[in-house]
Design a protein around this motif. Structure first.
Motif, PDB file in Angstrom:
ATOM      1  N   ALA A  48       0.915  -1.190   0.095  1.00  0.00           N
ATOM      2  CA  ALA A  48       0.151  -0.062  -0.443  1.00  0.00           C
ATOM      3  C   ALA A  48       0.936   1.352  -0.179  1.00  0.00           C
ATOM      4  CB  ALA A  48      -1.073   0.145   1.088  1.00  0.00           C
ATOM      5  N   ILE A  49       0.469   1.887  -0.712  1.00  0.00           N
ATOM      6  CA  ILE A  49       1.294   3.154  -1.124  1.00  0.00           C
ATOM      7  C   ILE A  49       0.919   4.377  -0.791  1.00  0.00           C
ATOM      8  CG2 ILE A  49       2.904   4.584  -2.371  1.00  0.00           C
ATOM      9  CD1 ILE A  49       3.826   2.160  -3.518  1.00  0.00           C
ATOM     10  N   VAL A  50       0.914   5.097  -0.184  1.00  0.00           N
ATOM     11  CA  VAL A  50       0.327   6.595  -0.288  1.00  0.00           C
ATOM     12  C   VAL A  50       1.808   7.676  -0.508  1.00  0.00           C
ATOM     13  CG1 VAL A  50      -0.784   8.476   0.934  1.00  0.00           C
ATOM     14  CG2 VAL A  50      -1.601   6.543   1.754  1.00  0.00           C
ATOM     15  N   HIS A  51       1.514   7.851  -2.060  1.00  0.00           N
ATOM     16  CA  HIS A  51       2.508   9.095  -3.110  1.00  0.00           C
ATOM     17  C   HIS A  51       1.766  10.637  -3.304  1.00  0.00           C
ATOM     18  CE1 HIS A  51       5.726   9.637  -4.920  1.00  0.00           C
ATOM     19  NE2 HIS A  51       5.348  10.061  -5.763  1.00  0.00           N
ATOM     20  N   HIS A  52       2.147  10.997  -2.585  1.00  0.00           N
ATOM     21  CA  HIS A  52       2.071  12.975  -2.998  1.00  0.00           C
ATOM     22  C   HIS A  52       3.104  13.471  -3.003  1.00  0.00           C
ATOM     23  CE1 HIS A  52      -0.865  16.054  -3.390  1.00  0.00           C
ATOM     24  NE2 HIS A  52      -0.945  16.059  -1.926  1.00  0.00           N
ATOM     25  N   HIS A  53       3.618  14.130  -4.337  1.00  0.00           N
ATOM     26  CA  HIS A  53       4.024  15.315  -4.507  1.00  0.00           C
ATOM     27  C   HIS A  53       5.925  14.244  -4.312  1.00  0.00           C
ATOM     28  CE1 HIS A  53       1.602  18.223  -5.891  1.00  0.00           C
ATOM     29  NE2 HIS A  53       1.390  18.130  -4.073  1.00  0.00           N
ATOM     30  N   ALA A  54       5.845  14.698  -3.261  1.00  0.00           N
ATOM     31  CA  ALA A  54       7.940  14.117  -3.282  1.00  0.00           C
ATOM     32  C   ALA A  54       7.366  13.043  -1.948  1.00  0.00           C
ATOM     33  CB  ALA A  54       8.569  14.811  -3.279  1.00  0.00           C
ATOM     34  N   LYS A  55       6.746  12.910  -1.399  1.00  0.00           N
ATOM     35  CA  LYS A  55       6.674  12.554  -0.180  1.00  0.00           C
ATOM     36  C   LYS A  55       5.502  11.079  -0.033  1.00  0.00           C
ATOM     37  CE  LYS A  55       5.193  13.319   4.881  1.00  0.00           C
ATOM     38  NZ  LYS A  55       5.014  13.662   6.123  1.00  0.00           N
ATOM     39  N   THR A  56       6.273  10.037   0.324  1.00  0.00           N
ATOM     40  CA  THR A  56       5.899   8.622   0.015  1.00  0.00           C
ATOM     41  C   THR A  56       5.243   7.291   1.193  1.00  0.00           C
ATOM     42  OG1 THR A  56       6.373   8.389  -2.235  1.00  0.00           O
ATOM     43  CG2 THR A  56       6.348   6.800  -1.410  1.00  0.00           C
ATOM     44  N   LYS A  57       5.048   7.485   1.288  1.00  0.00           N
ATOM     45  CA  LYS A  57       4.531   6.457   2.565  1.00  0.00           C
ATOM     46  C   LYS A  57       4.030   5.070   1.996  1.00  0.00           C
ATOM     47  CE  LYS A  57       1.372   5.245   6.258  1.00  0.00           C
ATOM     48  NZ  LYS A  57      -0.454   4.981   7.286  1.00  0.00           N
ATOM     49  N   ILE A  58       5.720   3.843   2.292  1.00  0.00           N
ATOM     50  CA  ILE A  58       4.357   2.661   1.973  1.00  0.00           C
ATOM     51  C   ILE A  58       4.383   1.629   3.120  1.00  0.00           C
ATOM     52  CG2 ILE A  58       6.141   0.969   0.619  1.00  0.00           C
ATOM     53  CD1 ILE A  58       7.403   2.251  -0.591  1.00  0.00           C
ATOM     54  N   GLU A  59       3.956   0.856   2.812  1.00  0.00           N
ATOM     55  CA  GLU A  59       3.472  -0.565   4.172  1.00  0.00           C
ATOM     56  C   GLU A  59       3.028  -1.928   3.266  1.00  0.00           C
ATOM     57  OE1 GLU A  59       0.038  -0.761   7.507  1.00  0.00           O
ATOM     58  OE2 GLU A  59      -0.488   0.778   5.996  1.00  0.00           O
ATOM     59  N   HIS A  60       4.075  -2.390   3.316  1.00  0.00           N
ATOM     60  CA  HIS A  60       4.406  -4.119   3.025  1.00  0.00           C
ATOM     61  C   HIS A  60       3.521  -4.771   3.751  1.00  0.00           C
ATOM     62  CE1 HIS A  60       6.713  -7.546   1.335  1.00  0.00           C
ATOM     63  NE2 HIS A  60       5.384  -7.752   1.042  1.00  0.00           N
ATOM     64  N   LEU A  61       2.434  -5.170   3.632  1.00  0.00           N
ATOM     65  CA  LEU A  61       1.031  -6.371   4.016  1.00  0.00           C
ATOM     66  C   LEU A  61       2.145  -7.940   3.891  1.00  0.00           C
ATOM     67  CD1 LEU A  61      -1.608  -4.097   4.010  1.00  0.00           C
ATOM     68  CD2 LEU A  61      -0.402  -4.057   5.900  1.00  0.00           C
ATOM     69  N   GLU A  62       2.436  -8.142   4.318  1.00  0.00           N
ATOM     70  CA  GLU A  62       3.026  -9.993   4.688  1.00  0.00           C
ATOM     71  C   GLU A  62       2.278 -10.747   4.427  1.00  0.00           C
ATOM     72  OE1 GLU A  62       6.653 -10.812   5.723  1.00  0.00           O
ATOM     73  OE2 GLU A  62       7.965  -9.239   4.582  1.00  0.00           O
ATOM     74  N   ALA A  63       1.249 -11.873   3.753  1.00  0.00           N
ATOM     75  CA  ALA A  63       0.381 -12.550   3.535  1.00  0.00           C
ATOM     76  C   ALA A  63      -0.717 -11.854   4.330  1.00  0.00           C
ATOM     77  CB  ALA A  63       0.986 -13.882   4.932  1.00  0.00           C
ATOM     78  N   ALA A  64      -1.259 -10.696   3.380  1.00  0.00           N
ATOM     79  CA  ALA A  64      -2.504 -10.571   3.685  1.00  0.00           C
ATOM     80  C   ALA A  64      -3.459 -10.572   3.337  1.00  0.00           C
ATOM     81  CB  ALA A  64      -2.431  -9.389   2.482  1.00  0.00           C
ATOM     82  N   PHE A  65      -4.190 -12.720   2.604  1.00  0.00           N
ATOM     83  CA  PHE A  65      -4.814 -12.949   2.829  1.00  0.00           C
ATOM     84  C   PHE A  65      -4.292 -13.902   2.115  1.00  0.00           C
ATOM     85  CE2 PHE A  65      -4.549 -11.117  -0.762  1.00  0.00           C
ATOM     86  CZ  PHE A  65      -4.363 -12.122  -2.442  1.00  0.00           C
ATOM     87  N   LEU A  66      -5.196 -14.984   2.209  1.00  0.00           N
ATOM     88  CA  LEU A  66      -4.639 -16.718   2.781  1.00  0.00           C
ATOM     89  C   LEU A  66      -5.063 -17.916   1.248  1.00  0.00           C
ATOM     90  CD1 LEU A  66      -5.780 -17.549   5.935  1.00  0.00           C
ATOM     91  CD2 LEU A  66      -3.236 -16.894   5.505  1.00  0.00           C
ATOM     92  N   TYR A  67      -4.209 -18.332   0.969  1.00  0.00           N
ATOM     93  CA  TYR A  67      -4.412 -18.752  -0.218  1.00  0.00           C
ATOM     94  C   TYR A  67      -4.252 -20.307   0.341  1.00  0.00           C
ATOM     95  CZ  TYR A  67      -2.297 -21.282  -4.650  1.00  0.00           C
ATOM     96  OH  TYR A  67      -2.537 -21.932  -5.920  1.00  0.00           O
TER      97      TYR A  67
END
Length: 119
Positions: free
Chosen positions: A99-118
């Motif tokens: 999940a990325i929130v990118h506005h102008h030069a500011k970026t927030k990244i969140e990596h959600l591992e195993a976000a849903f099951l298989y």
């Protein structure tokens, strides 16, 4: 190209750069199977990590990861079933969301591992 498409492509590139720095090998980008598109398929050791990237310019209307709905999950599962069989892979499969929130030069990244099951 529409602004939201450009933002999506930029988000996918940010995600690829982020994953490479974390030691993932990028196997595929924008892999298509029937109506499904898998943003990024990676491998790290014996884990095939399937990455859905959601990029927004603001979190005002909610977190980007909230846009991954049951229909999208079903499409991703079908696409990766086919991919694993097609390639003859013997790996553990994990579904992640970046999940990325990118506005102008500011970026927030969140990596959600195993976000849903298989299953």
């Amino acid at each position: 190209m529409a602004a939201h498409n450009e933002l999506g492509k930029k988000g996918e590139q940010i995600a690829c750069d982020f994953l490479i720095k974390k030691g993932y090998q990028i196997l595929e980008k924008n892999y298509r199977y029937l109506k499904a598109e898998v943003d990024i398929i990676t491998q790290k050791e014996n884990i095939l990590a399937v990455i859905e990237v959601k990029t927004r310019s603001t979190a005002y209307f909610g977190d980007p990861q909230d846009a991954v709905n049951p229909k999208k999950i079903k499409q991703l599962l079908a696409a990766i079933d086919f991919y694993v069989l097609e390639k003859g892979l013997v790996v553990e499969v994990r579904f992640d969301i970046i999940a990325i929130v990118h506005h102008h030069a500011k970026t927030k990244i969140e990596h959600l591992e195993a976000a849903f099951l298989y299953f």
